[in-house]
Design a protein around this motif. Structure first.
Motif, PDB file in Angstrom:
ATOM      1  N   LEU A  76       0.826  -1.211   0.000  1.00 55.15           N
ATOM      2  CA  LEU A  76       0.000   0.000   0.000  1.00 55.15           C
ATOM      3  C   LEU A  76       0.864   1.266   0.000  1.00 55.15           C
ATOM      4  N   ALA A  77       2.008   1.190   0.676  1.00 59.17           N
ATOM      5  CA  ALA A  77       2.919   2.341   0.716  1.00 59.17           C
ATOM      6  C   ALA A  77       3.564   2.599  -0.647  1.00 59.17           C
ATOM      7  N   SER A  78       3.520   1.612  -1.524  1.00 63.46           N
ATOM      8  CA  SER A  78       4.130   1.750  -2.852  1.00 63.46           C
ATOM      9  C   SER A  78       3.154   2.250  -3.904  1.00 63.46           C
ATOM     10  N   LEU A  79       1.911   2.511  -3.501  1.00 65.86           N
ATOM     11  CA  LEU A  79       0.910   2.968  -4.457  1.00 65.86           C
ATOM     12  C   LEU A  79       1.254   4.357  -4.996  1.00 65.86           C
ATOM     13  N   LYS A  80       1.079   4.531  -6.288  1.00 66.18           N
ATOM     14  CA  LYS A  80       1.330   5.822  -6.923  1.00 66.18           C
ATOM     15  C   LYS A  80       0.073   6.680  -6.845  1.00 66.18           C
ATOM     16  N   TYR A  81      -0.245   7.078  -5.651  1.00 64.02           N
ATOM     17  CA  TYR A  81      -1.424   7.907  -5.407  1.00 64.02           C
ATOM     18  C   TYR A  81      -1.059   8.843  -4.266  1.00 64.02           C
ATOM     19  N   PRO A  82      -1.375  10.121  -4.377  1.00 61.25           N
ATOM     20  CA  PRO A  82      -0.951  11.072  -3.335  1.00 61.25           C
ATOM     21  C   PRO A  82      -1.408  10.626  -1.949  1.00 61.25           C
ATOM     22  N   SER A  83      -0.473  10.530  -1.041  1.00 58.45           N
ATOM     23  CA  SER A  83      -0.801  10.077   0.310  1.00 58.45           C
ATOM     24  C   SER A  83      -1.793  10.998   1.005  1.00 58.45           C
ATOM     25  N   SER A  84      -1.850  12.240   0.561  1.00 57.00           N
ATOM     26  CA  SER A  84      -2.796  13.199   1.155  1.00 57.00           C
ATOM     27  C   SER A  84      -4.233  12.936   0.729  1.00 57.00           C
ATOM     28  N   HIS A  85      -4.415  12.040  -0.260  1.00 56.63           N
ATOM     29  CA  HIS A  85      -5.752  11.789  -0.789  1.00 56.63           C
ATOM     30  C   HIS A  85      -6.268  10.384  -0.493  1.00 56.63           C
ATOM     31  N   PHE A  86      -5.535   9.615   0.314  1.00 52.72           N
ATOM     32  CA  PHE A  86      -6.101   8.328   0.724  1.00 52.72           C
ATOM     33  C   PHE A  86      -5.698   8.004   2.160  1.00 52.72           C
ATOM     34  N   GLU A  87      -6.598   7.321   2.825  1.00 57.62           N
ATOM     35  CA  GLU A  87      -6.362   6.881   4.194  1.00 57.62           C
ATOM     36  C   GLU A  87      -6.538   5.366   4.267  1.00 57.62           C
ATOM     37  N   LEU A  88      -5.889   4.772   5.241  1.00 58.50           N
ATOM     38  CA  LEU A  88      -5.961   3.331   5.449  1.00 58.50           C
ATOM     39  C   LEU A  88      -6.545   3.066   6.826  1.00 58.50           C
ATOM     40  N   ILE A  89      -7.655   2.332   6.859  1.00 61.85           N
ATOM     41  CA  ILE A  89      -8.299   1.987   8.124  1.00 61.85           C
ATOM     42  C   ILE A  89      -8.277   0.468   8.302  1.00 61.85           C
ATOM     43  N   ILE A  90      -7.563   0.022   9.322  1.00 59.09           N
ATOM     44  CA  ILE A  90      -7.557  -1.396   9.685  1.00 59.09           C
ATOM     45  C   ILE A  90      -8.610  -1.594  10.769  1.00 59.09           C
ATOM     46  N   ALA A  91      -9.655  -2.332  10.455  1.00 60.52           N
ATOM     47  CA  ALA A  91     -10.708  -2.627  11.430  1.00 60.52           C
ATOM     48  C   ALA A  91     -10.362  -3.944  12.110  1.00 60.52           C
ATOM     49  N   ASP A  92      -9.801  -3.854  13.293  1.00 67.01           N
ATOM     50  CA  ASP A  92      -9.318  -5.047  13.994  1.00 67.01           C
ATOM     51  C   ASP A  92     -10.482  -5.843  14.586  1.00 67.01           C
ATOM     52  N   ASP A  93     -10.566  -7.085  14.178  1.00 68.23           N
ATOM     53  CA  ASP A  93     -11.637  -7.973  14.635  1.00 68.23           C
ATOM     54  C   ASP A  93     -11.135  -8.829  15.801  1.00 68.23           C
ATOM     55  N   HIS A  94     -10.778  -8.153  16.897  1.00 68.44           N
ATOM     56  CA  HIS A  94     -10.384  -8.824  18.145  1.00 68.44           C
ATOM     57  C   HIS A  94      -9.199  -9.773  17.938  1.00 68.44           C
ATOM     58  N   SER A  95      -8.159  -9.251  17.306  1.00 69.00           N
ATOM     59  CA  SER A  95      -6.950 -10.069  17.080  1.00 69.00           C
ATOM     60  C   SER A  95      -6.314 -10.477  18.397  1.00 69.00           C
ATOM     61  N   GLU A  96      -5.751 -11.675  18.391  1.00 74.76           N
ATOM     62  CA  GLU A  96      -5.101 -12.219  19.583  1.00 74.76           C
ATOM     63  C   GLU A  96      -3.593 -12.287  19.409  1.00 74.76           C
ATOM     64  N   ASP A  97      -3.094 -11.679  18.335  1.00 81.97           N
ATOM     65  CA  ASP A  97      -1.651 -11.666  18.094  1.00 81.97           C
ATOM     66  C   ASP A  97      -1.165 -10.216  18.063  1.00 81.97           C
ATOM     67  N   GLU A  98      -0.093  -9.946  17.333  1.00 80.67           N
ATOM     68  CA  GLU A  98       0.509  -8.612  17.311  1.00 80.67           C
ATOM     69  C   GLU A  98       0.036  -7.743  16.140  1.00 80.67           C
ATOM     70  N   THR A  99      -1.114  -8.067  15.589  1.00 81.56           N
ATOM     71  CA  THR A  99      -1.609  -7.337  14.415  1.00 81.56           C
ATOM     72  C   THR A  99      -1.666  -5.830  14.655  1.00 81.56           C
ATOM     73  N   VAL A 100      -2.292  -5.415  15.722  1.00 80.63           N
ATOM     74  CA  VAL A 100      -2.482  -3.980  15.989  1.00 80.63           C
ATOM     75  C   VAL A 100      -1.142  -3.282  16.181  1.00 80.63           C
ATOM     76  N   LYS A 101      -0.261  -3.882  16.962  1.00 80.27           N
ATOM     77  CA  LYS A 101       1.049  -3.282  17.231  1.00 80.27           C
ATOM     78  C   LYS A 101       1.854  -3.123  15.951  1.00 80.27           C
ATOM     79  N   ILE A 102       1.838  -4.141  15.118  1.00 82.89           N
ATOM     80  CA  ILE A 102       2.588  -4.095  13.861  1.00 82.89           C
ATOM     81  C   ILE A 102       2.017  -3.029  12.934  1.00 82.89           C
ATOM     82  N   CYS A 103       0.712  -2.927  12.861  1.00 81.24           N
ATOM     83  CA  CYS A 103       0.069  -1.911  12.021  1.00 81.24           C
ATOM     84  C   CYS A 103       0.516  -0.509  12.416  1.00 81.24           C
ATOM     85  N   ASN A 104       0.416  -0.202  13.681  1.00 83.09           N
ATOM     86  CA  ASN A 104       0.780   1.139  14.151  1.00 83.09           C
ATOM     87  C   ASN A 104       2.240   1.455  13.889  1.00 83.09           C
ATOM     88  N   SER A 105       3.094   0.465  14.066  1.00 79.30           N
ATOM     89  CA  SER A 105       4.522   0.657  13.817  1.00 79.30           C
ATOM     90  C   SER A 105       4.798   0.935  12.337  1.00 79.30           C
TER      91      SER A 105
END
Length: 371
Positions: A60-89
């Protein structure tokens, strides 16, 4: 015994009609670039995806689209691993306009709904955590959106992997992409895939939980598409373009593969569109017919029974023509050896998943469901 050829004949006519529809989906005159950017919100429901998230966000970071014009929302479905931590990092590392929200309920459908509620973009794009994208993915979506004035856009999803099992799934995914595009063009949409789907935010807001069937776990993509198509059949398009194709991981185990296919098939009985149910029934009947005729020929091999082999050969021929053309237009590899292997496996697989999906019981992401 000639009546046994009725099902192969109907199947051949329908698939060739779908192929003709697929051929019409390409827009050769579309402009290559539009600079009038639209705000886009990419919504991804994720549960225990720590292994896939790094590859996803890097793509997603490699997309040729202005970063100011798109947002990424990860909707966490009660993950039991490090998904949230890795996303934020990774959001910080790649300087993406992204955030993680925590789903208010259980399951992908609710997680996506929560993500869309938080979205600020005019255009919503949904995908899955195990996907990667062409750098021009968002630009291509925007081009088609501007060119067609569509309120919803479907895209191809192709499964990838290195081993034989993954390549067999690749063959099937090409067939599904072709059927999705062709059937939509013909006015009888059969498939959509939430891993590659775009629509205006206001489109989603039109429908309530009953419309989108929140009473069952699966079908976040199909029920939305079918509801919108019923109201605005001319406002949905299929982006038949290589840069719109989303690559997703093939399943690595037969058990997970079957559970996923049962999940896909279990909602079929919930559709009010009879043509979808009839098409599914045709596929199952053809699979049963192939198994029956092959068994009969092996039990009583003779020249007089040789014609029975035409039943699987008709399907093999039509499928070959269909898949070769789909793979060519989507610029995807066509694995001819795996295609022939798939033809032998497919009838048994379809019959098994068809029977098991009737009960509507399956496991996914560590949870048990019943549709």
């Amino acid at each position: 015994m000639i009546f046994l050829l009725v099902i192969p004949l109907i199947y051949s006519i329908l698939l060739l009609r779908i192929l003709a529809g697929f051929e019409k989906t390409e827009l050769t005159s579309i402009p290559s670039e539009i600079n009038d950017y639209v705000s886009i919100s990419i919504i991804i429901a994720a549960r225990n995806e720590e292994k896939n998230i790094p590859t996803l966000i890097k793509s997603l970071a490699s997309l040729k689209y202005p970063s100011s014009h798109f947002e990424l929302i990860i909707a966490d479905d009660h993950s039991e691993d490090e998904t949230v931590k890795i996303c934020n990092s990774l959001f910080e590392q790649f300087q993406l306009h992204g955030k993680v929200i925590h789903s208010s309920g259980e399951g992908k459908k609710i997680a996506i709904a929560n993500g869309i509620k938080e979205a600020t973009g005019k255009l919503i794009v949904t995908t899955d955590a195990d996907c990667i994208f062409h750098p021009d993915w968002l630009q291509t979506i925007l081009n088609y959106y501007k060119f067609t004035s569509a309120g919803m856009m479907l895209m191809p999803v192709v499964l990838t992997g290195e081993n034989l099992f993954a390549r067999l799934q690749h063959v099937e995914s090409l067939a599904l992409a072709g059927v999705a595009a062709g059937s939509l063009q013909n006015g009888y949409p059969l498939l959509s895939n939430g891993a590659a789907m775009a629509f205006e935010k206001q489109v989603y807001a039109q429908y309530n939980n009953n419309d989108l069937r929140f009473d069952i776990a699966s079908g976040d993509d199909m029920f939305l598409m079918l509801n919108y198509y019923k109201q605005f059949p001319n406002k949905i398009t299929f982006i038949n373009h290589p840069s719109a194709t989303v690559n997703a991981n093939a399943q690595t185990s037969i058990a997970d593969f079957l559970q996923q296919r049962i999940r896909w098939s279990a909602k079929t009985k919930q559709y009010t569109q009879k043509y979808i149910v009839l098409f599914g029934l045709l596929i199952i009947l053809y699979a049963l017919l192939i198994i029956s005729t092959v068994v009969l020929f092996l039990y009583q091999p003779s020249i007089s029974n040789l014609w029975l082999l035409s039943i699987p050969l008709i399907k093999m021929t039509i499928d070959y023509i269909f898949l070769q053309r789909v793979s060519e237009k989507l610029k995807q590899p066509f694995y001819s050896k795996e295609f022939f292997v798939w033809q032998f496996v497919y009838p048994v697989y379809i019959l098994i998943t068809g029977i098991l999906s009737i009960a509507g019981v399956y496991k996914w992401k560590g949870r048990s469901y019943r549709n």
